[in-house]
Design a protein around this motif. Structure first.
Motif, PDB file in Angstrom:
ATOM      1  N   LEU A   1       0.830  -1.207   0.000  1.00 51.39           N
ATOM      2  CA  LEU A   1       0.000   0.000   0.000  1.00 51.39           C
ATOM      3  C   LEU A   1       0.868   1.263   0.000  1.00 51.39           C
ATOM      4  CD1 LEU A   1      -2.761  -0.973   2.599  1.00 51.39           C
ATOM      5  CD2 LEU A   1      -3.095  -0.570   0.158  1.00 51.39           C
TER       6      LEU A   1
ATOM      7  N   ALA B   1      -8.113   6.720  -7.480  1.00 53.31           N
ATOM      8  CA  ALA B   1      -7.708   5.537  -6.719  1.00 53.31           C
ATOM      9  C   ALA B   1      -8.883   4.982  -5.917  1.00 53.31           C
ATOM     10  CB  ALA B   1      -6.548   5.880  -5.795  1.00 53.31           C
ATOM     11  N   ALA B   2      -9.640   5.868  -5.262  1.00 51.46           N
ATOM     12  CA  ALA B   2     -10.801   5.419  -4.486  1.00 51.46           C
ATOM     13  C   ALA B   2     -11.847   4.787  -5.391  1.00 51.46           C
ATOM     14  CB  ALA B   2     -11.400   6.615  -3.731  1.00 51.46           C
TER      15      ALA B   2
ATOM     16  N   ILE C   1     -10.810   1.228  -6.227  1.00 53.71           N
ATOM     17  CA  ILE C   1     -11.073   0.297  -5.120  1.00 53.71           C
ATOM     18  C   ILE C   1     -12.553  -0.044  -5.047  1.00 53.71           C
ATOM     19  CG2 ILE C   1     -11.018   0.041  -2.612  1.00 53.71           C
ATOM     20  CD1 ILE C   1      -8.502   1.769  -2.597  1.00 53.71           C
TER      21      ILE C   1
ATOM     22  N   VAL D   1     -13.526  -2.526  -7.808  1.00 50.72           N
ATOM     23  CA  VAL D   1     -13.110  -3.904  -7.523  1.00 50.72           C
ATOM     24  C   VAL D   1     -13.999  -4.524  -6.448  1.00 50.72           C
ATOM     25  CG1 VAL D   1     -11.237  -5.336  -6.634  1.00 50.72           C
ATOM     26  CG2 VAL D   1     -10.735  -3.509  -8.257  1.00 50.72           C
ATOM     27  N   VAL D   2     -14.288  -3.755  -5.391  1.00 51.41           N
ATOM     28  CA  VAL D   2     -15.146  -4.267  -4.312  1.00 51.41           C
ATOM     29  C   VAL D   2     -16.541  -4.575  -4.838  1.00 51.41           C
ATOM     30  CG1 VAL D   2     -16.257  -3.686  -2.128  1.00 51.41           C
ATOM     31  CG2 VAL D   2     -13.842  -3.120  -2.495  1.00 51.41           C
TER      32      VAL D   2
ATOM     33  N   ALA E   1      -8.797  -7.185 -12.123  1.00 49.31           N
ATOM     34  CA  ALA E   1      -8.650  -6.420 -10.878  1.00 49.31           C
ATOM     35  C   ALA E   1      -7.315  -5.691 -10.844  1.00 49.31           C
ATOM     36  CB  ALA E   1      -8.774  -7.362  -9.675  1.00 49.31           C
TER      37      ALA E   1
ATOM     38  N   MET F   1      -6.839  -1.508 -10.718  1.00 46.21           N
ATOM     39  CA  MET F   1      -6.052  -0.841  -9.676  1.00 46.21           C
ATOM     40  C   MET F   1      -4.875  -0.084 -10.274  1.00 46.21           C
ATOM     41  SD  MET F   1      -7.525  -1.464  -6.738  1.00 46.21           S
ATOM     42  CE  MET F   1      -6.627  -1.798  -5.246  1.00 46.21           C
TER      43      MET F   1
ATOM     44  N   LEU G   1      -2.720   2.558  -8.389  1.00 52.02           N
ATOM     45  CA  LEU G   1      -2.413   1.691  -7.254  1.00 52.02           C
ATOM     46  C   LEU G   1      -1.619   0.477  -7.719  1.00 52.02           C
ATOM     47  CD1 LEU G   1      -5.920   1.884  -5.571  1.00 52.02           C
ATOM     48  CD2 LEU G   1      -3.856   3.080  -4.847  1.00 52.02           C
TER      49      LEU G   1
ATOM     50  N   MET H   1      -1.943  -5.413  -5.237  1.00 45.42           N
ATOM     51  CA  MET H   1      -2.991  -5.128  -4.255  1.00 45.42           C
ATOM     52  C   MET H   1      -4.368  -5.353  -4.857  1.00 45.42           C
ATOM     53  SD  MET H   1      -1.970  -4.582  -1.293  1.00 45.42           S
ATOM     54  CE  MET H   1      -3.594  -4.109  -0.718  1.00 45.42           C
ATOM     55  N   GLY H   2      -4.536  -5.042  -6.149  1.00 44.89           N
ATOM     56  CA  GLY H   2      -5.813  -5.311  -6.806  1.00 44.89           C
ATOM     57  C   GLY H   2      -6.130  -6.784  -6.821  1.00 44.89           C
TER      58      GLY H   2
ATOM     59  N   LEU I   1      -7.003  -7.928  -3.262  1.00 43.85           N
ATOM     60  CA  LEU I   1      -8.347  -7.512  -2.890  1.00 43.85           C
ATOM     61  C   LEU I   1      -9.398  -8.395  -3.557  1.00 43.85           C
ATOM     62  CD1 LEU I   1     -10.142  -5.536  -1.388  1.00 43.85           C
ATOM     63  CD2 LEU I   1      -9.961  -3.961  -3.327  1.00 43.85           C
TER      64      LEU I   1
END
Length: 616
Positions: free
Chosen positions: A172, A204-205, A208, A211-212, A246, A250, A255, A259-260, A263
């Motif tokens: 991160l 960036a937000a 995320i 992906v969520v 993903a 990201m 990002l 990390m993608g 997640l």
């Protein structure tokens, strides 16, 4: 050889084909080096790194562009993080939040400060350059540490989980570090930086959230539709699409791709398709991760190392030592044991693959020169190469004595039954005795952790090694009518039987056997009764199979009893004539097949069951 390879590569480039020479070289290097290095006890990571160095531009020159291979092979790290995410259910990840944002932030900040100061004072770097060099080295190699922990089976251990938490925080951290590097770069545009930064944060937000959203509400219905099609290759393609999609989202948000993927794995960890996804992705993960290590080995520029060897040697060894000391000190400060702190320091002392990204950004911004970038990159690669060697040194350090807090040693026990070994076998064997009200049973085991867990369930277990005569005396073997040997190691079980029958001949000994050969060994050592640990459960399993095939219950009982009786006869024959005796009593499916084909095995054909050997 090098000239021929270069000519071949030029010919391939001219005709726009696939360079099979490089593909074969990469695969061959891994196939040869990794088994060899693992056989020598050096680990697969070092094997890949060494193989990459041999076939790369500074070795046999079989591969000419290691950076291109490295960029492609980074997908191995992405897939690896996806599989780790599949093992991290959201509740479990939430439980690690203090370690991720507590221990992780403290370690990154402390190591960054120490290495930045060292760069200024020891290496004579300008503060911004020292900061970039130090922070790049702070970002530990997720691929190497995860691979080592995976090979040792420690990913799910408490110590392993703390290391994974720090690695996640470091992944991160690359995002704010890239922003800081852009701010420090003399070529960076800082005039309208605030608006651009808020836009970057918003993008960036949004990545995320995307992906969520896909992981929670889109993927499971899609996988159900694909599973209904019963097309395995489509499921495999979908699994790769999830991971790479993903990662791409990201990356587009500025990002980390890894990390993608992580997640996405976390969001799918509770899915009914979790194991299918893991099985589909695993082969690609292993191949690409090996390719990543090969590429790191190939990327080590020996010309740069030779021309700047003093600077690189001081930087690599100094950074590893200082980073390791900072990690060790922090771990001890937070209450970790000496062994745990030392292991974490050695495992995480090296730089990592994200340093390449950070240094490349610093070069493009004019903060680092090309020569410094090459030197720092070589420093990180050398630290990655040294890590497998440094972890081997941990084996030379004596492990701390096991804590016996809350655990009692046997002293003057007088039970009529002594049970030695309270593992999965001993726990079940004790239940009929306890259910009957046999309270004069003494139990000993030499696994402290198991004893402590058993105490929480109301058991009283004493700490002691049954292969020691003094422990047997203290545990009451002299007054026991029965000694139950339930340990899971063959050699220990045989030794205990021999000791008891020699020193306490009035006690009857009943022992757990590993396989048929071990059962014969126990009887010869004096055991009054032995039972192969899987024999009765396997018979019951076979009986249930017959019931599912609608065989009459009475006939099932007769068949099972017939098998049991033939086994007794065969065992008695083997006690006299050796392991090959009584083979005519063993039913083998090859006989039925031979009768159907009209060819029956002759009497000289040995029929040896796998259980007769070393494994059950």
């Amino acid at each position: 050889m090098a000239g021929a390879v270069a000519a071949h590569a030029a010919d391939v480039a001219a005709h726009g084909g696939i360079d099979l020479m490089q593909v074969v070289a990469l695969l061959g290097a891994g196939v040869i080096a990794v088994p060899l290095f693992r056989r020598l006890g050096l680990g697969s990571v070092l094997g890949y790194l060494a193989a990459g160095l041999v076939i790369g531009p500074f070795g046999l020159k079989l591969v000419g562009d290691p950076q291109a291979v490295l960029h492609a092979a980074e997908l191995g790290v992405v897939l690896f993080l996806f599989i780790v995410g599949l093992e991290m259910e959201p509740a479990k990840l939430w439980g690690l939040r203090k370690q991720i944002f507590g221990l992780g932030v403290l370690q990154v900040a402390l190591c960054g400060l120490v290495l930045t100061v060292a760069g200024i004072v020891v290496l004579g770097l300008a503060p911004p350059v020292a900061f970039v060099a130090g922070m790049g080295f702070v970002l530990t190699s997720t691929a190497i540490v995860m691979q080592i922990l995976g090979e040792r089976g420690e990913l799910q251990s408490p110590a392993g989980q703390r290391i994974v938490s720090v690695l996640l925080l470091e992944d991160l951290a690359i995002v704010p570090l890239l922003a800081i590097v852009a701010f420090l770069s003399p070529g960076g545009d800082t005039g309208a930086s605030m608006t651009q930064r808020w836009i970057s944060v918003g993008v960036a937000a949004a990545a995320i959230v995307a992906v969520v959203f896909a992981g929670r509400w889109v993927l499971n219905p899609v996988f159900r539709i694909l599973a209904a099609s019963k097309a395995r290759e489509v499921m495999t393609a979908a699994a790769l699409l999830v991971v790479l999609g993903a990662a791409l989202i990201m990356q587009a948000g500025g990002l980390s791709m890894a990390m993608g993927a992580f997640l996405a794995g976390v969001l799918l960890s509770t899915s009914t398709f979790r194991h299918q996804l893991e099985a589909d992705v695993e082969p690609f993960r292993g191949l690409l991760l090996g390719l990543f290590f090969l590429a790191v080995g190939m990327a080590l520029d020996l010309d740069v190392v030779m021309s700047n060897w003093q600077f690189i040697a001081i930087a690599a060894l100094g950074y590893m030592a200082l980073k390791g000391l900072a990690i060790y000190g922090l771990a001890r400060l937070l209450g970790g044991s000496n062994a745990v702190a030392l292991e974490r320091a050695v495992l995480m002392a090296q730089g990592g693959e994200f340093a390449f990204v950070l240094y490349a950004t610093a070069v493009s911004g004019g903060l680092l020169s090309a020569e410094l970038n090459a030197s720092f990159t070589a420093t990180v690669i050398i630290s990655m190469v040294l890590t497998p060697f440094s972890t081997m040194l941990l084996k030379l350090i004596p492990r701390p004595a096991q804590s016996l807090d809350g655990v009692e040693r046997p002293e003057g026990l007088t039970g009529t039954v002594l049970l030695i070994g309270f593992g999965r076998f001993g726990q079940i064997a004790s239940q009929p005795l306890i259910a009957k009200g046999q309270h004069t049973i003494s139990i000993i085991d030499n696994d402290v952790e198991m004893i402590q867990v058993a105490q929480t369930f109301g058991f009283k277990i004493y700490y002691g090694d049954g292969t020691r005569l003094d422990i047997l005396h203290a545990a009451g073997a002299a007054s026991a009518d029965l000694v139950l040997v339930c340990v899971d190691r063959k050699e220990a079980a045989t030794r205990i039987v021999e000791l008891v029958k020699s020193e306490f001949p009035l006690a009857k000994v009943m022992a757990r056997a590993f396989d048929r050969g071990h059962a014969l060994e126990l009887v010869k050592a004096g055991a009054d009764y032995q039972l192969r640990e899987v024999f009765e459960s396997a018979l019951e399993f076979g009986a249930e199979v017959l019931r599912e095939l609608d065989v009459d219950m009475v006939e099932v009982g007769e068949i099972v009893e017939g098998v049991r009786e033939r086994d007794r006869q065969r065992f008695a024959a083997q006690m006299v004539g050796g392991i090959l005796a009584g083979r005519d009593l063993l039913r083998a499916n090859a006989e039925d097949q031979a009768r159907e084909s009209g060819t029956v095995a002759g009497p000289s054909t040995p029929i040896i069951a796998p259980e007769d050997g070393a494994k059950a």
